[in-house]
Design a protein around this motif. Structure first.
Motif, mmCIF file in Angstrom:
data_model
loop_
_atom_site.group_PDB
_atom_site.id
_atom_site.type_symbol
_atom_site.label_atom_id
_atom_site.label_comp_id
_atom_site.label_asym_id
_atom_site.label_seq_id
_atom_site.Cartn_x
_atom_site.Cartn_y
_atom_site.Cartn_z
ATOM 1 N N ARG A 442 0.751 -13.607 7.690
ATOM 2 C CA ARG A 442 1.332 -13.204 8.981
ATOM 3 C C ARG A 442 2.753 -13.745 9.129
ATOM 4 N NH1 ARG A 442 -2.634 -10.921 12.042
ATOM 5 N NH2 ARG A 442 -4.787 -11.615 11.698
ATOM 6 N N GLY A 443 2.969 -14.992 8.717
ATOM 7 C CA GLY A 443 4.311 -15.570 8.805
ATOM 8 C C GLY A 443 5.316 -14.831 7.938
ATOM 9 N N LEU A 444 4.912 -14.483 6.705
ATOM 10 C CA LEU A 444 5.807 -13.751 5.810
ATOM 11 C C LEU A 444 6.073 -12.339 6.314
ATOM 12 C CD1 LEU A 444 4.774 -14.681 2.155
ATOM 13 C CD2 LEU A 444 6.897 -15.224 3.333
ATOM 14 N N GLN A 445 5.044 -11.690 6.869
ATOM 15 C CA GLN A 445 5.268 -10.341 7.407
ATOM 16 C C GLN A 445 6.288 -10.384 8.539
ATOM 17 O OE1 GLN A 445 2.212 -8.545 9.743
ATOM 18 N NE2 GLN A 445 2.849 -6.451 9.292
ATOM 19 N N TYR A 446 6.207 -11.417 9.366
ATOM 20 C CA TYR A 446 7.190 -11.555 10.455
ATOM 21 C C TYR A 446 8.596 -11.707 9.883
ATOM 22 C CZ TYR A 446 9.787 -13.665 14.312
ATOM 23 O OH TYR A 446 10.732 -13.949 15.253
ATOM 24 N N LEU A 447 8.751 -12.541 8.862
ATOM 25 C CA LEU A 447 10.066 -12.742 8.261
ATOM 26 C C LEU A 447 10.595 -11.457 7.642
ATOM 27 C CD1 LEU A 447 9.587 -16.176 6.454
ATOM 28 C CD2 LEU A 447 10.783 -15.762 8.593
ATOM 29 N N HIS A 448 9.722 -10.718 6.974
ATOM 30 C CA HIS A 448 10.159 -9.527 6.236
ATOM 31 C C HIS A 448 10.353 -8.302 7.116
ATOM 32 C CE1 HIS A 448 8.404 -11.104 2.146
ATOM 33 N NE2 HIS A 448 9.369 -11.867 2.647
ATOM 34 N N GLU A 449 9.550 -8.178 8.180
ATOM 35 C CA GLU A 449 9.531 -6.907 8.895
ATOM 36 C C GLU A 449 9.629 -6.995 10.415
ATOM 37 O OE1 GLU A 449 6.394 -4.335 7.588
ATOM 38 O OE2 GLU A 449 6.461 -5.092 5.538
ATOM 39 N N ASP A 450 9.169 -8.076 11.016
ATOM 40 C CA ASP A 450 9.064 -8.103 12.473
ATOM 41 C C ASP A 450 10.143 -8.913 13.171
ATOM 42 O OD1 ASP A 450 6.826 -6.547 12.243
ATOM 43 O OD2 ASP A 450 5.415 -8.227 12.310
ATOM 44 N N ILE A 582 -6.288 -9.435 -4.610
ATOM 45 C CA ILE A 582 -5.020 -9.314 -3.887
ATOM 46 C C ILE A 582 -3.950 -10.198 -4.529
ATOM 47 C CG2 ILE A 582 -3.861 -9.785 -1.683
ATOM 48 C CD1 ILE A 582 -6.538 -9.020 -0.316
ATOM 49 N N GLY A 583 -4.335 -11.411 -4.914
ATOM 50 C CA GLY A 583 -3.388 -12.307 -5.568
ATOM 51 C C GLY A 583 -2.815 -11.706 -6.842
ATOM 52 N N LEU A 584 -3.671 -11.053 -7.646
ATOM 53 C CA LEU A 584 -3.208 -10.420 -8.879
ATOM 54 C C LEU A 584 -2.316 -9.217 -8.595
ATOM 55 C CD1 LEU A 584 -6.463 -10.647 -11.029
ATOM 56 C CD2 LEU A 584 -4.313 -11.843 -11.445
ATOM 57 N N LEU A 585 -2.578 -8.496 -7.512
ATOM 58 C CA LEU A 585 -1.692 -7.385 -7.140
ATOM 59 C C LEU A 585 -0.291 -7.900 -6.785
ATOM 60 C CD1 LEU A 585 -4.062 -5.180 -4.919
ATOM 61 C CD2 LEU A 585 -3.173 -4.610 -7.189
ATOM 62 N N CYS A 586 -0.238 -9.072 -6.189
ATOM 63 C CA CYS A 586 1.049 -9.624 -5.746
ATOM 64 C C CYS A 586 1.911 -10.142 -6.894
ATOM 65 C CB CYS A 586 0.828 -10.758 -4.748
ATOM 66 S SG CYS A 586 0.152 -10.233 -3.152
ATOM 67 N N VAL A 587 1.279 -10.533 -8.006
ATOM 68 C CA VAL A 587 2.046 -11.148 -9.090
ATOM 69 C C VAL A 587 2.261 -10.191 -10.255
ATOM 70 C CG1 VAL A 587 1.294 -13.472 -8.503
ATOM 71 C CG2 VAL A 587 -0.036 -12.142 -10.152
ATOM 72 N N GLN A 588 2.113 -8.899 -10.014
ATOM 73 C CA GLN A 588 2.315 -7.932 -11.085
ATOM 74 C C GLN A 588 3.762 -7.996 -11.595
ATOM 75 O OE1 GLN A 588 -0.245 -4.068 -10.423
ATOM 76 N NE2 GLN A 588 0.520 -4.776 -8.442
ATOM 77 N N GLU A 589 3.898 -7.735 -12.894
ATOM 78 C CA GLU A 589 5.220 -7.807 -13.517
ATOM 79 C C GLU A 589 6.161 -6.741 -12.970
ATOM 80 O OE1 GLU A 589 6.795 -8.810 -17.938
ATOM 81 O OE2 GLU A 589 5.139 -7.407 -17.787
ATOM 82 N N ASN A 590 5.641 -5.554 -12.720
ATOM 83 C CA ASN A 590 6.442 -4.463 -12.161
ATOM 84 C C ASN A 590 6.667 -4.701 -10.676
ATOM 85 O OD1 ASN A 590 7.474 -2.028 -11.157
ATOM 86 N ND2 ASN A 590 6.388 -0.821 -12.698
ATOM 87 N N MET A 597 4.112 -7.264 2.357
ATOM 88 C CA MET A 597 3.260 -8.209 3.094
ATOM 89 C C MET A 597 2.465 -7.500 4.181
ATOM 90 S SD MET A 597 3.411 -10.974 1.518
ATOM 91 C CE MET A 597 2.159 -11.633 2.616
ATOM 92 N N ALA A 598 2.987 -6.402 4.717
ATOM 93 C CA ALA A 598 2.218 -5.633 5.700
ATOM 94 C C ALA A 598 0.955 -5.074 5.047
ATOM 95 C CB ALA A 598 3.067 -4.502 6.270
ATOM 96 N N SER A 599 1.088 -4.579 3.819
ATOM 97 C CA SER A 599 -0.077 -4.057 3.094
ATOM 98 C C SER A 599 -1.035 -5.178 2.742
ATOM 99 C CB SER A 599 0.380 -3.333 1.823
ATOM 100 O OG SER A 599 1.185 -2.221 2.129
ATOM 101 N N VAL A 600 -0.493 -6.329 2.339
ATOM 102 C CA VAL A 600 -1.340 -7.472 2.001
ATOM 103 C C VAL A 600 -2.183 -7.889 3.208
ATOM 104 C CG1 VAL A 600 -1.294 -9.934 1.445
ATOM 105 C CG2 VAL A 600 0.137 -8.336 0.151
ATOM 106 N N LEU A 601 -1.548 -7.961 4.375
ATOM 107 C CA LEU A 601 -2.268 -8.365 5.578
ATOM 108 C C LEU A 601 -3.364 -7.370 5.913
ATOM 109 C CD1 LEU A 601 -2.266 -10.625 7.651
ATOM 110 C CD2 LEU A 601 -0.675 -9.292 9.032
#
Length: 650
Positions: A442-450, A582-590, A597-601
């Motif tokens: 939630r904190g990161l989504q606020y920084l990135h988007e809100d 979810i963690g593995l989706l976030c650290v993908q090389e591509n 972060m909105a999708s992650v939340l």
């Protein structure tokens, strides 16, 4: 040949002087001056104030404007706000937009309640007003910027050449028929060095208005800064600048007038060798003496600029400013007993105000240049952020050599002291871990988007997540954060900052960073929360691997349950496995395949959302990172260990 030696020494001295002046200006922060009008204040919740916020945060988003001049309005009648932004004429569209964005943001902070305001950066100007300012010449407020170094010129040749050059360029700039740009550049040869100048008006002025504005600016040069080798005069409608070095793009330059009309030193006759030696020795001694004087002046100017900058911060955020004596009493005169931690930026102390409020005080190192940057960054950025999962900056103090940042105290310390401690980890069951994982998202989504601006943290890790008394997570340490506007997606840097194991590979190796860089760091943090292990290198049988490669191997082999911390005796296995996914989706090389972060939340809070299959993570080996240090960039990274800066109790 005899006079040739003296000329050579004179040339070397002038080159040295030019270098000092260039260095003095090059070291300056982009911020130069600002002025908040005293014509009246407005409420922060008023329609006018909201229109100011809207206009200044979007003024540079019109990417079809590529000639460096913005003029827009917002609102109607008495709530109408007019704004103008002007970039130096030789800036690229990208650099112009970036300068305007940062300039507008800082103007919002420094003039939060005023009806009018203007901000000058080194390469752009932003102003707003409730009055009509389009096509209106305005000379005040006016600011001058010059060095204390003076050209010793008894004959007055330097001033004469400068005045002739500026007057010629004034006529050229004012006579410009372009509706997009009104400027002129040129150079002239003085006895000492070439003089390079750039004069510019806002293109909405007519010829007479531009000429009048530049005339008054040139007059300021003579009254304030005569014989200075570098001067800038800044006004709302025009600016004048000349230097002893080539500071603008060559494509803008007009050929210099013939130097045949300029006076040259007369050649000596009949001088003997002794006289030549005396002249050379005298010239060398004079050059060394002047060099020492110039160096002292430069150092003094640098100190004065730093003081002016901090004074401007004080004046722009008075409601956040604490008296030094108040903080000294709160920390028992910065007693060692109150010390919570120490790191590269300084020491952190626990304190308590008379009303019982507990605080954490970061006392920045007096010798740290990096600390100066962090100090300004925290004040101008974090003070505007209000979200329950971000640590709250209560205020600051700048007095003498002291630079202090005051935060709310987090009684449970940082996350790394729980998750990586064998005994404390027992108290961090899955319910708390999941709560922390969601809170950080939630904190990161606020920084990135809100938030008003898009903010990239750049150093997200467990030691920069603090826990309050209810174990709610709060992201901290924004000294390395970078500011984007909402339409900006990525940027590059030659100064790499962060921590091994958390840095995305495209950032560590190439300096490319974006919101997806923070997503990568978040993915590492999630896997650490599930596994209870750091993302450093450990022995796994006969292989040495990091947590990401270990997690990927188990995921592919269908044994992801082996990753779960053995101390998690109670918890939803389905929820834990989903977090690994979810963690593995976030650290993908591509980079493009990593979620926002909105999708992650949404993935964390909605089980109806299907998860895609992750691709190979980025296995960022230490040898790869270290070999990249040889590239021409500043590299500030720490090993993935417990942070040396611990602002809160263990």
């Amino acid at each position: 040949m005899r006079m040739g030696a003296s000329r050579l020494l004179l040339f070397l001295f002038c080159a040295m002087l030019t270098h000092l002046v260039k260095l003095a200006f090059a070291q300056q922060d982009p911020y130069v001056f600002h002025d908040c009008s005293n014509t009246g204040n407005v409420s922060r919740n008023s329609a006018y104030s909201k229109n100011v916020d809207t206009l200044l945060t979007t003024i540079s988003s019109y990417t079809n404007i590529d000639y460096g001049f913005y003029n827009f309005s917002e609102g109607e009648n008495s709530d109408r706000v007019n704004a103008i932004a002007l970039c130096r004429v030789d800036l690229t569209p990208t650099d112009c937009q970036s300068c305007v964005k940062m300039c507008a943001f800082e103007l919002l902070f420094r003039c939060p309640n005023q009806k009018e305001g203007i901000m000058w950066y080194m390469n752009c100007t932003v102003r707003y007003s409730n009055n009509s300012i389009f096509g209106v010449m305005q000379f005040k407020p006016v600011r001058q910027l010059s060095t204390d170094v003076k050209v010793t010129d008894p004959s007055g040749t330097f001033n004469q050449v400068r005045e002739t050059l500026l007057d010629r360029l004034r006529s050229e700039a004012a006579a410009s028929t372009s509706t997009l740009r009104k400027f002129a550049t040129g150079r002239a040869n003085s006895l000492y060095f070439d003089i390079y100048a750039l004069l510019q008006c806002t293109p909405d002025l007519n010829q007479q208005e531009c000429s009048d504005c530049l005339n008054q600016s040139i007059a300021k040069v003579s009254t304030c800064c005569d014989s200075s080798p570098g001067v800038r005069v800044l006004t709302p409608s025009c600016n004048v600048r000349y230097e002893s070095y080539h500071f603008y793009r060559s494509t803008l330059e007009a050929p210099p007038p013939s130097s045949s009309t300029l006076p040259l030193p007369a050649k000596g006759k009949g001088s003997n060798s002794s006289r030549t030696i005396i002249i050379i020795v005298a010239a060398v001694v004079s050059a060394v003496l002047i060099f020492c004087i110039c160096t002292c002046i430069y150092l003094r100017m640098r100190k004065q600029r730093k003081k002016v900058e901090m004074d401007e911060i004080n004046s722009g955020a008075e409601s956040l400013q604490f008296d030094f004596s108040t903080i000294r009493i709160a920390t028992d005169n910065f007693s060692d007993v109150k010390k919570l931690g120490q790191g590269g930026f300084g020491t952190v102390y626990k304190g308590k105000f008379p009303n019982g409020q507990e605080i954490a005080v970061k006392r920045l190192s007096r010798s740290s240049e990096q600390g100066d940057q962090e100090f300004k960054n925290e004040i101008l950025l974090v003070a505007r952020l209000q979200q329950r999962n971000l640590v709250r900056l209560l205020g600051f103090c700048f007095e003498g050599n002291e630079r202090l940042l005051v935060y709310e105290l987090m009684p449970n310390g940082s996350l790394d002291h729980f998750i990586f401690d064998p005994s404390k980890r027992l108290h961090l069951d899955w319910k708390f871990r999941y709560k922390i994982i969601v809170g950080i998202a939630r904190g990161l989504q606020y920084l990135h988007e809100d938030s008003q601006f898009r903010i990239i943290h750049r150093d997200l890790k467990t030691s920069n997540v603090l826990l309050d008394k209810e174990m709610n997570p709060k992201i901290s340490d924004f000294g390395m954060a970078r500011l984007f506007t909402l339409d900006q997606t990525q940027a590059n840097t030659r100064r790499i900052v962060g921590t091994y194991g958390y840095m995305a590979p495209e950032y560590a190796m190439h300096g490319h960073f974006s919101v997806k860089s923070d997503v990568f760091s978040y993915g590492v943090l999630v896997l650490e929360m599930v596994c209870g292990r750091k993302n450093n290198y450990f022995q796994n049988g006969e292989n040495t691997e990091n947590l990401l490669s270990h997690a990927w191997k188990n995921w592919r082999e269908g044994t992801a349950s082996n990753l779960i911390d053995s101390t998690l005796r109670v918890g939803s296995t389905t929820e834990i496995m989903r977090c690994i996914h979810i963690g593995l989706l976030c650290v993908q090389e591509n980079v493009a395949e990593r979620p926002t972060m909105a999708s992650v939340l949404l993935m964390l809070t909605s089980y109806s959302m299907a998860l895609s299959m992750p691709s190979r993570p980025a296995f960022l080996m230490h040898s790869i990172v270290e070999s990249d240090i040889s590239l021409d960039r500043s590299f500030h990274a720490s090993q993935n260990v417990v942070s040396m800066t611990d602002p809160y109790p263990r």
